[in-house]
Design an enzyme around this catalytic site. Structure first.
Site, PDB file in Angstrom:
ATOM      1  N   HIS A 134      74.816  64.263  17.935  1.00 11.41           N
ATOM      2  CA  HIS A 134      75.420  64.481  19.260  1.00 11.41           C
ATOM      3  C   HIS A 134      76.316  63.314  19.643  1.00 11.41           C
ATOM      4  O   HIS A 134      77.219  63.471  20.449  1.00 11.41           O
ATOM      5  CB  HIS A 134      74.324  64.615  20.334  1.00 11.41           C
ATOM      6  CG  HIS A 134      73.228  65.553  19.945  1.00 11.41           C
ATOM      7  ND1 HIS A 134      73.402  66.918  19.917  1.00 11.41           N
ATOM      8  CD2 HIS A 134      71.944  65.324  19.552  1.00 11.41           C
ATOM      9  CE1 HIS A 134      72.259  67.492  19.537  1.00 11.41           C
ATOM     10  NE2 HIS A 134      71.366  66.552  19.304  1.00 11.41           N
ATOM     11  N   HIS A 165      75.162  54.471  23.469  1.00 10.16           N
ATOM     12  CA  HIS A 165      75.904  55.532  22.791  1.00 10.16           C
ATOM     13  C   HIS A 165      77.108  55.871  23.641  1.00 10.16           C
ATOM     14  O   HIS A 165      77.247  55.354  24.761  1.00 10.16           O
ATOM     15  CB  HIS A 165      75.010  56.778  22.592  1.00 10.16           C
ATOM     16  CG  HIS A 165      74.568  57.354  23.887  1.00 10.16           C
ATOM     17  ND1 HIS A 165      73.390  56.972  24.538  1.00 10.16           N
ATOM     18  CD2 HIS A 165      75.167  58.251  24.713  1.00 10.16           C
ATOM     19  CE1 HIS A 165      73.284  57.622  25.671  1.00 10.16           C
ATOM     20  NE2 HIS A 165      74.352  58.399  25.813  1.00 10.16           N
ATOM     21  N   HIS A 205      80.230  58.993  24.879  1.00 10.56           N
ATOM     22  CA  HIS A 205      80.676  60.389  25.016  1.00 10.56           C
ATOM     23  C   HIS A 205      82.200  60.319  25.046  1.00 10.56           C
ATOM     24  O   HIS A 205      82.769  59.381  25.646  1.00 10.56           O
ATOM     25  CB  HIS A 205      80.159  61.010  26.317  1.00 10.56           C
ATOM     26  CG  HIS A 205      78.655  60.986  26.431  1.00 10.56           C
ATOM     27  ND1 HIS A 205      77.854  62.064  26.095  1.00 10.56           N
ATOM     28  CD2 HIS A 205      77.810  60.013  26.824  1.00 10.56           C
ATOM     29  CE1 HIS A 205      76.585  61.749  26.296  1.00 10.56           C
ATOM     30  NE2 HIS A 205      76.521  60.508  26.722  1.00 10.56           N
ATOM     31  N   GLU A 220      81.801  61.529  31.113  1.00  7.93           N
ATOM     32  CA  GLU A 220      80.867  62.481  31.735  1.00  7.93           C
ATOM     33  C   GLU A 220      81.010  62.402  33.251  1.00  7.93           C
ATOM     34  O   GLU A 220      81.284  63.418  33.908  1.00  7.93           O
ATOM     35  CB  GLU A 220      79.437  62.155  31.301  1.00  7.93           C
ATOM     36  CG  GLU A 220      79.258  62.265  29.778  1.00  7.93           C
ATOM     37  CD  GLU A 220      77.918  62.789  29.373  1.00  7.93           C
ATOM     38  OE1 GLU A 220      76.915  62.067  29.517  1.00  7.93           O
ATOM     39  OE2 GLU A 220      77.846  63.951  28.936  1.00  7.93           O
ATOM     40  N   HIS A 237      77.180  54.629  27.493  1.00  9.23           N
ATOM     41  CA  HIS A 237      75.899  54.628  28.207  1.00  9.23           C
ATOM     42  C   HIS A 237      74.959  53.615  27.569  1.00  9.23           C
ATOM     43  O   HIS A 237      74.610  53.743  26.394  1.00  9.23           O
ATOM     44  CB  HIS A 237      75.257  56.026  28.161  1.00  9.23           C
ATOM     45  CG  HIS A 237      75.972  57.011  29.016  1.00  9.23           C
ATOM     46  ND1 HIS A 237      75.881  58.370  28.830  1.00  9.23           N
ATOM     47  CD2 HIS A 237      76.817  56.837  30.064  1.00  9.23           C
ATOM     48  CE1 HIS A 237      76.609  59.003  29.733  1.00  9.23           C
ATOM     49  NE2 HIS A 237      77.194  58.083  30.498  1.00  9.23           N
ATOM     50  N   THR A 249      72.002  63.380  30.552  1.00  9.17           N
ATOM     51  CA  THR A 249      73.125  64.317  30.562  1.00  9.17           C
ATOM     52  C   THR A 249      73.110  65.232  29.329  1.00  9.17           C
ATOM     53  O   THR A 249      74.011  66.027  29.132  1.00  9.17           O
ATOM     54  CB  THR A 249      74.469  63.571  30.568  1.00  9.17           C
ATOM     55  OG1 THR A 249      74.576  62.851  29.315  1.00  9.17           O
ATOM     56  CG2 THR A 249      74.577  62.627  31.742  1.00  9.17           C
TER      57      THR A 249
HETATM   58  N1  N7D Z   1      73.455  60.671  27.956  1.00 11.34           N
HETATM   59  S1  N7D Z   1      72.250  59.897  28.648  1.00 11.34           S
HETATM   60  O1  N7D Z   1      71.930  60.557  29.897  1.00 11.34           O
HETATM   61  O2  N7D Z   1      72.594  58.472  28.799  1.00 11.34           O
HETATM   62  C1  N7D Z   1      70.836  59.942  27.637  1.00 11.34           C
HETATM   63  C2  N7D Z   1      70.034  58.795  27.561  1.00 11.34           C
HETATM   64  C3  N7D Z   1      68.876  58.829  26.756  1.00 11.34           C
HETATM   65  C4  N7D Z   1      68.537  59.963  26.039  1.00 11.34           C
HETATM   66  C5  N7D Z   1      69.370  61.102  26.136  1.00 11.34           C
HETATM   67  N2  N7D Z   1      69.095  62.280  25.454  1.00 11.34           N
HETATM   68  C6  N7D Z   1      68.205  62.417  24.426  1.00 11.34           C
HETATM   69  O3  N7D Z   1      67.582  61.480  23.932  1.00 11.34           O
HETATM   70  N3  N7D Z   1      68.046  63.659  23.946  1.00 11.34           N
HETATM   71  C7  N7D Z   1      67.131  63.913  22.840  1.00 11.34           C
HETATM   72  C8  N7D Z   1      67.866  64.509  21.682  1.00 11.34           C
HETATM   73  C9  N7D Z   1      69.062  63.655  21.274  1.00 11.34           C
HETATM   74  C10 N7D Z   1      68.936  63.234  19.826  1.00 11.34           C
HETATM   75  O4  N7D Z   1      68.538  64.318  19.028  1.00 11.34           O
HETATM   76  C11 N7D Z   1      70.502  61.080  26.937  1.00 11.34           C
HETATM   77 ZN    ZN Z   2      74.976  59.484  27.383  1.00 13.52          ZN
END
Ligand code: N7D
Ligand code: ZN
Length: 249
Positions: free
Chosen positions: A61, A91, A93, A103, A116, A189
């Site tokens: 992702h 990470h 986006h 986002e 993020h 998100t």
């Molecule tokens: N994009 S975010 O809101 O900063 C954020 C922060 C920490 C975890 C996540 N999302 C996840 O860990 N989702 C679990 C599946 C993603 C990897 O397979 C999103």
């Molecule tokens: Zn994020």
């Protein structure tokens, strides 16, 4: 399972994750002159000096750089936070060539990308997993990326995007010069979309080059065994309803 395409993207996440239609979903559109000034809000304090990155990976992702979070060596505190929150990972986006990719948006305007920095409340919770389902479990620092000159340090990420093992990167060098922020209560998100995030979105973007952003788009959503190669781009969720929440500054 879930993705950013037509069949598995943000518009159908509610089918497997009903909280997608909850009361504190992220991201949101931030309207600066509707934010309310809160004089009790302190500056945020960022201590990343002892942070150790353990690896960089493509989780299907995004590209994620994970940190050793076994102690309080790299934490964020102050601002809207009642405890120090431990850095777990960061990470990004981003969009497709030349179009938006952040986002959060500001008065309807998106940026090319959004970083993020994900932290968790290790004072109140034993693990990241436990914290990720608690209303005050996570604190995510959001930083907008706008295109312009090369970012002097981002090359350390974009240069090693094809490698896995990766050491000694201090994310403090990705911060803009001023730490003025907006803060509001929101969610992850991406699925599972837990409503567990205290969002702190910095007002000042950092500048990266189109070439550096292009390196992210070299990544693929698909694995090497998949027959079709899907370029990783537009991995952002659109803004969600505010539902009466206040954005403070
Ligand atoms: N994009 S975010 O809101 O900063 C954020 C922060 C920490 C975890 C996540 N999302 C996840 O860990 N989702 C679990 C599946 C993603 C990897 O397979 C999103
Ligand atoms: Zn994020």
């Amino acid at each position: 399972r879930w993705g950013y395409g037509k069949e598995d993207g943000p518009s159908v996440w509610y089918k497997n994750y009903p909280v997608a239609e909850g009361s504190r979903q992220s991201p949101i559109d931030i309207v600066p002159n509707e934010a309310s000034r809160d004089r009790s809000l302190d500056p945020i304090i960022i201590n990343y000096d002892q942070c150790t990155s353990i690896n960089i990976s493509n989780n299907g992702h995004s590209v994620v750089v994970e940190f050793n979070d076994s102690d309080d060596r790299s934490v964020i505190k102050g601002g809207p936070l009642d405890n120090p929150y431990r850095l777990k990972q960061f990470h990004f986006h981003w969009g497709g060539k030349g179009c938006e990719g952040s986002e959060h948006t500001v008065s309807g305007t998106g940026f090319a990308s959004e970083l993020h920095l994900v932290h968790w409340n290790a004072v109140k919770y034993k693990t990241f997993g436990e914290a990720s389902t608690a209303p005050d479990g996570l604190a995510v620092l959001g930083i907008f990326l706008e295109t312009g000159d090369d970012h002097r340090w981002l090359h350390m990420i974009t240069d090693v995007l094809y490698m896995v093992k990766y050491k000694g990167f201090n994310p403090k060098c990705l911060l803009p010069s001023r730490l003025h922020y907006w803060t509001y209560l929101g969610s992850l998100t991406t699925p599972p979309l837990h409503e567990s995030v205290i969002w702190i979105v910095l007002k000042e973007p950092i500048e990266v080059s189109e070439k550096q952003l292009g390196m992210f788009r070299m990544l693929l959503f698909t694995g090497e065994e998949d027959d079709q190669r899907l370029r990783m781009e537009n991995n952002f969720r659109p803004p969600q309803p505010l539902k009466g929440r206040i954005v403070r500054e």
